[in-house]
Design an enzyme around this catalytic site. Sequence first.
Site, PDB file in Angstrom:
ATOM      1  N   SER A  46      -0.162  -1.394  -2.541  1.00  0.00           N
ATOM      2  CA  SER A  46       0.214  -0.136  -3.205  1.00  0.00           C
ATOM      3  C   SER A  46       0.809  -0.418  -4.574  1.00  0.00           C
ATOM      4  O   SER A  46       0.537   0.301  -5.549  1.00  0.00           O
ATOM      5  CB  SER A  46       1.237   0.630  -2.352  1.00  0.00           C
ATOM      6  OG  SER A  46       0.684   0.971  -1.122  1.00  0.00           O
ATOM      7  N   HIS A  81      -4.828  -0.472   3.829  1.00  0.00           N
ATOM      8  CA  HIS A  81      -4.203   0.253   4.946  1.00  0.00           C
ATOM      9  C   HIS A  81      -5.266   0.935   5.809  1.00  0.00           C
ATOM     10  O   HIS A  81      -5.209   0.886   7.037  1.00  0.00           O
ATOM     11  CB  HIS A  81      -3.263   1.348   4.411  1.00  0.00           C
ATOM     12  CG  HIS A  81      -2.075   0.856   3.643  1.00  0.00           C
ATOM     13  ND1 HIS A  81      -1.739   1.344   2.404  1.00  0.00           N
ATOM     14  CD2 HIS A  81      -1.119  -0.055   3.949  1.00  0.00           C
ATOM     15  CE1 HIS A  81      -0.644   0.761   1.971  1.00  0.00           C
ATOM     16  NE2 HIS A  81      -0.243  -0.111   2.885  1.00  0.00           N
TER      17      HIS A  81
END
Length: 165
Positions: A128, A17
């Site tokens: 994640s 990210h």
Amino acid sequence: MRIAIYPGSFDPITNGHLDIIRRAAPLFDQLIVLVVINPDKRPTFSHKERLELIQRVVGDLPNVQVDTYQGLLADYVTAKGACALVKGLRAVTDFEYEFQMALVNKKLAPQTETVFLVTSTQNLYVSSSLVKQVAQFGGDISDFVPEQILPDVTRKLSAGRNNQE
Ligand code: PNS
């Protein structure tokens, strides 16, 4: 002013990210990293924790802000007058879902373009959910998570592991 929105769950933010944020920020006047609250999901980190973790790693990027939102993304981008939605693409497996969302968002917010940035090769496999899995089994996540937040993320994920015992 050219405003872009980078939406996601960020549960938690990863190096993948952060790489997209760093590369997208210079392309726009303002980049808003948007922690989207999905009432159907049970995130590991609260939306306040996710926002705070992101704020800690984007502190050196003056045109990046962080916000949280629950609702239709198209409404948020319209309210902000955003010209672009930024998405990261890791692999072909991401594409079909992202393509579908881009088409729906274009229909609902025609003034906003979805801009895909292809992930850097070192982050191709980082997600994640992978970070959570590795940490919950006591593995080393230092290559996957920004170093400023590594102790807090590790502590929280290891606590989840201990709670399951
Ligand atoms: O990091 P994620 O979980 O892949 O992000 C998905 C996200 C938050 C971008 C997507 O679920 C979303 O846009 N949610 C907001 C609700 C909405 O507008 N849904 C229709 C999108 S086409």
